[in-house]
Scaffold this motif. Sequence first.
Motif, PDB file in Angstrom:
ATOM      1  N   LEU A 178      44.930  51.827  38.170  1.00 20.67           N
ATOM      2  CA  LEU A 178      43.451  51.238  39.529  1.00 20.67           C
ATOM      3  C   LEU A 178      42.838  49.435  39.101  1.00 20.67           C
ATOM      4  CD1 LEU A 178      42.642  50.976  41.758  1.00 20.67           C
ATOM      5  CD2 LEU A 178      40.588  52.828  41.684  1.00 20.67           C
ATOM      6  N   SER A 179      42.747  49.779  37.822  1.00 27.03           N
ATOM      7  CA  SER A 179      42.199  48.384  37.370  1.00 27.03           C
ATOM      8  C   SER A 179      42.535  47.126  37.481  1.00 27.03           C
ATOM      9  CB  SER A 179      40.993  48.637  35.805  1.00 27.03           C
ATOM     10  OG  SER A 179      40.354  47.352  35.235  1.00 27.03           O
ATOM     11  N   ARG A 180      43.814  47.674  36.295  1.00 28.99           N
ATOM     12  CA  ARG A 180      44.898  46.848  35.752  1.00 28.99           C
ATOM     13  C   ARG A 180      46.068  46.470  37.819  1.00 28.99           C
ATOM     14  NH1 ARG A 180      47.502  50.093  32.170  1.00 28.99           N
ATOM     15  NH2 ARG A 180      48.767  51.462  33.784  1.00 28.99           N
ATOM     16  N   ALA A 181      45.751  46.778  38.630  1.00 32.56           N
ATOM     17  CA  ALA A 181      46.435  46.286  39.972  1.00 32.56           C
ATOM     18  C   ALA A 181      45.595  45.587  40.189  1.00 32.56           C
ATOM     19  CB  ALA A 181      46.600  48.044  40.726  1.00 32.56           C
ATOM     20  N   ASP A 182      43.983  46.250  40.567  1.00 39.73           N
ATOM     21  CA  ASP A 182      43.094  45.353  41.245  1.00 39.73           C
ATOM     22  C   ASP A 182      42.782  43.784  40.403  1.00 39.73           C
ATOM     23  OD1 ASP A 182      40.749  45.344  43.427  1.00 39.73           O
ATOM     24  OD2 ASP A 182      40.113  44.765  41.282  1.00 39.73           O
ATOM     25  N   PHE A 184      45.072  42.425  38.611  1.00 41.25           N
ATOM     26  CA  PHE A 184      46.315  41.426  39.607  1.00 41.25           C
ATOM     27  C   PHE A 184      46.300  40.869  40.437  1.00 41.25           C
ATOM     28  CE2 PHE A 184      50.923  40.452  39.875  1.00 41.25           C
ATOM     29  CZ  PHE A 184      51.462  40.422  38.773  1.00 41.25           C
ATOM     30  N   ARG A 185      45.371  41.853  41.318  1.00 40.58           N
ATOM     31  CA  ARG A 185      46.050  41.735  43.264  1.00 40.58           C
ATOM     32  C   ARG A 185      45.197  40.371  42.420  1.00 40.58           C
ATOM     33  NH1 ARG A 185      42.224  45.016  47.025  1.00 40.58           N
ATOM     34  NH2 ARG A 185      41.203  44.770  45.549  1.00 40.58           N
ATOM     35  N   GLN A 186      43.525  40.290  42.039  1.00 37.46           N
ATOM     36  CA  GLN A 186      43.214  38.923  41.764  1.00 37.46           C
ATOM     37  C   GLN A 186      43.828  37.680  41.981  1.00 37.46           C
ATOM     38  OE1 GLN A 186      39.597  39.548  39.872  1.00 37.46           O
ATOM     39  NE2 GLN A 186      38.960  41.560  41.215  1.00 37.46           N
ATOM     40  N   VAL A 187      44.776  38.033  40.532  1.00 40.48           N
ATOM     41  CA  VAL A 187      45.315  36.785  40.216  1.00 40.48           C
ATOM     42  C   VAL A 187      46.838  36.341  41.770  1.00 40.48           C
ATOM     43  CG1 VAL A 187      47.542  36.002  38.413  1.00 40.48           C
ATOM     44  CG2 VAL A 187      45.383  37.491  37.272  1.00 40.48           C
ATOM     45  N   VAL A 188      46.932  37.038  41.890  1.00 39.11           N
ATOM     46  CA  VAL A 188      48.519  37.676  42.956  1.00 39.11           C
ATOM     47  C   VAL A 188      47.283  36.358  44.173  1.00 39.11           C
ATOM     48  CG1 VAL A 188      49.533  38.171  44.619  1.00 39.11           C
ATOM     49  CG2 VAL A 188      49.770  39.252  42.926  1.00 39.11           C
ATOM     50  N   THR A 190      44.672  34.430  43.933  1.00 37.85           N
ATOM     51  CA  THR A 190      44.548  33.210  43.930  1.00 37.85           C
ATOM     52  C   THR A 190      45.226  32.051  43.981  1.00 37.85           C
ATOM     53  OG1 THR A 190      43.073  34.446  42.146  1.00 37.85           O
ATOM     54  CG2 THR A 190      44.242  31.815  41.900  1.00 37.85           C
ATOM     55  N   ARG A 191      46.903  32.825  43.231  1.00 40.47           N
ATOM     56  CA  ARG A 191      48.150  31.975  43.239  1.00 40.47           C
ATOM     57  C   ARG A 191      48.222  31.860  44.574  1.00 40.47           C
ATOM     58  NH1 ARG A 191      51.548  31.163  39.068  1.00 40.47           N
ATOM     59  NH2 ARG A 191      53.604  31.240  40.287  1.00 40.47           N
ATOM     60  N   VAL A 192      48.487  32.570  45.628  1.00 41.71           N
ATOM     61  CA  VAL A 192      49.008  32.744  47.106  1.00 41.71           C
ATOM     62  C   VAL A 192      47.905  31.456  47.997  1.00 41.71           C
ATOM     63  CG1 VAL A 192      48.921  33.339  49.055  1.00 41.71           C
ATOM     64  CG2 VAL A 192      49.672  35.061  47.400  1.00 41.71           C
ATOM     65  N   LYS A 193      46.650  31.767  47.591  1.00 45.15           N
ATOM     66  CA  LYS A 193      45.812  30.302  48.141  1.00 45.15           C
ATOM     67  C   LYS A 193      45.979  29.150  47.235  1.00 45.15           C
ATOM     68  CE  LYS A 193      41.603  33.787  48.857  1.00 45.15           C
ATOM     69  NZ  LYS A 193      40.126  33.649  48.439  1.00 45.15           N
ATOM     70  N   ASP A 201      52.937  37.854  48.877  1.00 45.29           N
ATOM     71  CA  ASP A 201      52.947  38.521  47.636  1.00 45.29           C
ATOM     72  C   ASP A 201      51.416  39.312  47.320  1.00 45.29           C
ATOM     73  OD1 ASP A 201      55.623  38.007  46.821  1.00 45.29           O
ATOM     74  OD2 ASP A 201      54.148  36.296  44.941  1.00 45.29           O
ATOM     75  N   SER A 202      50.599  38.187  48.144  1.00 46.05           N
ATOM     76  CA  SER A 202      49.143  39.261  48.337  1.00 46.05           C
ATOM     77  C   SER A 202      49.573  40.890  49.349  1.00 46.05           C
ATOM     78  CB  SER A 202      48.143  38.117  49.210  1.00 46.05           C
ATOM     79  OG  SER A 202      48.808  37.873  50.050  1.00 46.05           O
ATOM     80  N   SER A 203      50.115  40.357  50.196  1.00 45.34           N
ATOM     81  CA  SER A 203      51.249  42.082  50.908  1.00 45.34           C
ATOM     82  C   SER A 203      50.627  42.996  49.997  1.00 45.34           C
ATOM     83  CB  SER A 203      50.899  41.931  51.987  1.00 45.34           C
ATOM     84  OG  SER A 203      50.218  40.795  53.469  1.00 45.34           O
ATOM     85  N   GLN A 204      51.561  42.694  48.916  1.00 44.89           N
ATOM     86  CA  GLN A 204      52.712  43.723  47.993  1.00 44.89           C
ATOM     87  C   GLN A 204      50.707  44.018  47.320  1.00 44.89           C
ATOM     88  OE1 GLN A 204      56.042  42.237  47.014  1.00 44.89           O
ATOM     89  NE2 GLN A 204      56.834  44.166  45.067  1.00 44.89           N
ATOM     90  N   ALA A 205      50.846  43.024  46.716  1.00 44.97           N
ATOM     91  CA  ALA A 205      50.070  43.104  45.480  1.00 44.97           C
ATOM     92  C   ALA A 205      48.374  44.318  46.198  1.00 44.97           C
ATOM     93  CB  ALA A 205      49.089  42.398  45.063  1.00 44.97           C
TER      94      ALA A 205
END
Length: 464
Positions: A178-182, A184-188, A190-193, A201-205
Amino acid sequence: MIGNKRWLILLLLAGVFATPAKAQQVLTLKDAIQTAVNNYGTIKAKSSYAAASKTSVEQAKRDYLPNLNVSAQQNYGTINGQNGPLYGFGGLGVASSGAAMPDQNWNAAFGSLYLTNINWDFFAFGRAKEKIKTAQAVADRDSKDWHQEIFQHEVKVAAAYLNLVAAQKLTLSYQKNLSRADTFRQVVVTRVKNGLSAGVDSSQANAEVSSAKIALTRAIDFEQTQSNLLAQLMGVPPASFSLDTFFVSRVPAFLNDTTDVQNHPLMQWYKSRIALSDEQSKYYKTFSYPVFSLVGVLQTRGSGFEQGYGPLKSDAYTQGYWDGVKPTRTNYLIGVGVTWNLTQPLRIAKQVRAQKQISTGLQAEYDLTGQQLRAQLQLSDTKIANALDNYREVPAQVKAASDAYLQKSVLYRNGLTNLVDVTQALYVLIRAETDRDIAYSNVWQALLLKASASGDFNLFQKEL
């Protein structure tokens, strides 16, 4: 001087605020097993049954003692007698005796009877001896049942403990996931923004984070179930246990020696049941033979009616208490008798035959249990080999999966791959970590299976 006082104050404050918080006590497997053996209701019940059977052996030995009865009675009443037959149905007839008087009268006086009686079945073709042997066989059966229950429960507690260790490790793995997924979601996000990745990608994350939370909840639920089961087996209220996981991280020593399942506690219990049935057959057979008895009676009587009391001297009696109750006549009797119910052998023969058929059935159960234990012992060797293979393989699997996930996540950050590849690498890493947690536990579960099949729990416990 002022500086010294200042240091003293600082030391006192450090002693107050540096008191460590009380850590949760670690529950070792040995402590869990000992607690379970001491607390579990079934074990305590069978311990009481074994103690009761052992006491019954002493009771059976004392049954051979002769019956010694002492009786004393003092009565007041009439003694009108009459010639004629009398039978007291149900023991309700009154044993009044005296001279046959021409008319009813109400002359009454005191009387007494003092009696000592001994009755001893001194020979019954080994009946008392077989009764004692039967009681001893019952005590041995209940003792073996108690010990096999302890053994079986030790195995159950050890299995539940290992399952809880695996469940706690799985929970930690899913927390890391869960920590990894969360992260990586922040990375996604940030890239989407920044317009470097598609908005999908943010929805999938976010979906992956939700999936990781659900997986963690399932792991926690499984851990709580195993914790509750361990508490039940230990006979304690459900709680959150802090377990000793150090021993699980290493490989125990496996013995390949051939084990004789005949010494298994369960086999010994089945064997004691057969022995009890055989002893019962011998005991029942003794009821076909006669019983030789020795009897002795010492009787003293007193009466307020005098020797000449009768139709011609109806006033020859006294109503004085002491004159009636003091002993005046004494008799004794010694005899030997034999009692034999000639139709009893016809009934006993069928009872003995039925008991022998029960022995045959118990023998079949004994043989079946032996076959099952030998098959389980063979299976344990196979499981040990498979568990060791997986134990040696999982480090490489986890390292490869971890490297692949790291590679895919770095490539994604640099826009060189898509989110699907990263997600796929994450799934592979989760599966590898799960396999690792289960593989470590399975090695010890395989050893526990071998100990259970061989009937030697020390084979497992000495490796802790």
